[in-house]
Write a protein that holds these residues in place. Structure first.
Motif, PDB file in Angstrom:
ATOM      1  N   ARG A 190       0.911  -1.201   0.060  1.00  0.00           N
ATOM      2  CA  ARG A 190      -0.088   0.020   0.095  1.00  0.00           C
ATOM      3  C   ARG A 190       0.936   1.141   0.067  1.00  0.00           C
ATOM      4  O   ARG A 190       1.589   1.300   0.787  1.00  0.00           O
ATOM      5  CB  ARG A 190      -1.037  -0.128   1.257  1.00  0.00           C
ATOM      6  N   MET A 244      -6.851  -8.055   7.009  1.00  0.00           N
ATOM      7  CA  MET A 244      -7.413  -6.729   7.272  1.00  0.00           C
ATOM      8  C   MET A 244      -8.151  -6.092   6.040  1.00  0.00           C
ATOM      9  O   MET A 244      -7.396  -5.925   5.131  1.00  0.00           O
ATOM     10  CB  MET A 244      -6.408  -6.095   7.812  1.00  0.00           C
ATOM     11  N   ALA A 259      -9.317  -3.010   5.023  1.00  0.00           N
ATOM     12  CA  ALA A 259      -9.267  -1.612   5.453  1.00  0.00           C
ATOM     13  C   ALA A 259     -10.098  -0.697   4.477  1.00  0.00           C
ATOM     14  O   ALA A 259     -11.136  -0.848   4.343  1.00  0.00           O
ATOM     15  CB  ALA A 259      -8.026  -1.439   5.595  1.00  0.00           C
ATOM     16  N   GLY A 306      -5.632   5.127   7.001  1.00  0.00           N
ATOM     17  CA  GLY A 306      -6.210   3.699   6.525  1.00  0.00           C
ATOM     18  C   GLY A 306      -6.084   2.559   7.734  1.00  0.00           C
ATOM     19  O   GLY A 306      -6.443   1.550   7.029  1.00  0.00           O
ATOM     20  N   TYR A 307      -5.773   2.978   9.009  1.00  0.00           N
ATOM     21  CA  TYR A 307      -5.903   1.775   9.674  1.00  0.00           C
ATOM     22  C   TYR A 307      -7.423   1.578  10.426  1.00  0.00           C
ATOM     23  O   TYR A 307      -8.005   2.531  10.491  1.00  0.00           O
ATOM     24  CB  TYR A 307      -4.867   2.020  10.932  1.00  0.00           C
ATOM     25  N   ILE A 308      -7.612   0.373  10.632  1.00  0.00           N
ATOM     26  CA  ILE A 308      -9.035  -0.022  11.028  1.00  0.00           C
ATOM     27  C   ILE A 308      -8.965   0.235  12.548  1.00  0.00           C
ATOM     28  O   ILE A 308      -8.048   0.196  13.502  1.00  0.00           O
ATOM     29  CB  ILE A 308      -9.260  -1.588  10.944  1.00  0.00           C
ATOM     30  N   GLY A 354      -4.011  -3.089  14.826  1.00  0.00           N
ATOM     31  CA  GLY A 354      -2.757  -2.207  14.505  1.00  0.00           C
ATOM     32  C   GLY A 354      -2.532  -3.007  13.040  1.00  0.00           C
ATOM     33  O   GLY A 354      -3.338  -3.544  12.504  1.00  0.00           O
ATOM     34  N   ASP A 355      -1.238  -3.102  12.930  1.00  0.00           N
ATOM     35  CA  ASP A 355      -0.658  -3.669  11.665  1.00  0.00           C
ATOM     36  C   ASP A 355      -0.532  -4.981  11.816  1.00  0.00           C
ATOM     37  O   ASP A 355       0.439  -5.517  12.439  1.00  0.00           O
ATOM     38  CB  ASP A 355       0.766  -2.968  11.217  1.00  0.00           C
ATOM     39  N   ALA A 356      -1.184  -5.883  10.950  1.00  0.00           N
ATOM     40  CA  ALA A 356      -1.209  -7.251  11.263  1.00  0.00           C
ATOM     41  C   ALA A 356      -0.007  -7.732  10.753  1.00  0.00           C
ATOM     42  O   ALA A 356       0.459  -8.873  11.562  1.00  0.00           O
ATOM     43  CB  ALA A 356      -2.600  -7.821  10.426  1.00  0.00           C
ATOM     44  N   GLY A 357       0.561  -7.454   9.806  1.00  0.00           N
ATOM     45  CA  GLY A 357       1.931  -7.928   9.328  1.00  0.00           C
ATOM     46  C   GLY A 357       2.728  -7.894  10.398  1.00  0.00           C
ATOM     47  O   GLY A 357       3.641  -8.572  10.785  1.00  0.00           O
TER      48      GLY A 357
HETATM   49  N1  URA Z   1      -3.771  -3.243   7.465  1.00  0.00           N
HETATM   50  C1  URA Z   1      -3.382  -3.624   8.670  1.00  0.00           C
HETATM   51  O1  URA Z   1      -2.401  -4.328   9.060  1.00  0.00           O
HETATM   52  N2  URA Z   1      -4.203  -2.948   9.672  1.00  0.00           N
HETATM   53  C2  URA Z   1      -4.998  -1.902   9.506  1.00  0.00           C
HETATM   54  O2  URA Z   1      -5.621  -1.727  10.418  1.00  0.00           O
HETATM   55  C3  URA Z   1      -5.409  -1.706   8.262  1.00  0.00           C
HETATM   56  C4  URA Z   1      -4.438  -2.386   7.070  1.00  0.00           C
END
Ligand code: URA
Length: 209
Positions: free
Chosen positions: A104, A133, A135, A192-194, A199-202
């Motif tokens: 992204r 995610m 998003a 653009g985070y939920i 948080g950031d899943a990766g």
């Molecule tokens: N990707 C993520 O890992 N977390 C989000 O909240 C949005 C996109």
């Protein structure tokens, strides 16, 4: 299948709460995601058709159900998709597996493709796209565009968390693709985070924060 299915099973919801907590370690996050993915795999395959087969138990013959029809392909949207993929693969070991690499752009929030390797016969398979995610929905919609170009015409999308914006984007771009998620959260933030999200899943999965 409905366009959006929220799998509100208590085990999934309990594990998801643990995943959301900022204090949860990388190791626990990964383990919980694998466990939830097994449960979600059960739901995403719920309507697969079966046919009856004659078998012999040690005691007698019987007609017993086996999966019928199209075979499955699992497509992981890199890199976070791999966290969901593991559990789904464990439940469906004969499925073919593909990967779509999209990142992204942090400015535009638009997806940029860097990898695409999928089974050749996508048109004859039920395709399950996995990404934890949903998003903005931009990467998911773009990945599904690519999969349709490659011949897929029976696609479902499996995620852990969805934002209303992402669900709307997917409904607009791909109304034929049902979404299965463990939760529908409130909204996206300006990056653009939920929210409330996890948080950031990766980063949480691979410890790259
Ligand atoms: N990707 C993520 O890992 N977390 C989000 O909240 C949005 C996109």
């Amino acid at each position: 299948m409905d366009h959006l299915t929220i799998v509100d099973h208590p085990l999934i919801q309990h594990k998801l709460t643990l995943m959301r907590e900022a204090a949860t370690s990388t190791a626990s996050f990964r383990r919980l995601l694998r466990e939830i993915s097994l449960l979600l795999a059960y739901e995403v395959t719920r309507d697969l058709p079966v046919t009856m087969k004659s078998i012999e138990t040690p005691l007698e013959e019987m007609e017993s159900p086996v999966l019928r029809g199209k075979k499955l392909a699992l497509i992981s949207i890199l890199r976070a998709g791999n966290g969901l993929l593991d559990g789904v693969m464990e439940l469906i070991p004969s499925a073919r597996v593909g990967f779509v690499g999209l990142y992204r752009d942090e400015e535009t929030l638009k997806p940029v493709q860097y990898y695409f390797k999928v089974p050749k016969d996508l048109g004859s398979r039920t395709v399950i796209v996995v990404d934890p995610m949903l998003a903005t929905g931009n990467s998911s919609a773009a990945a599904i565009d690519l999969l349709k170009e490659a011949g897929a015409d029976d696609i479902r999308f499996l995620c852990l968390l969805a934002a209303p914006e992402g669900v709307a984007r997917m409904k607009d771009a791909h109304p034929d693709v049902p979404i299965i998620t463990a939760a529908l959260d409130r909204q996206l933030n300006e990056k653009g985070y939920i929210l409330p999200g996890l948080g950031d899943a990766g980063d949480r999965m691979f410890g790259t924060k």
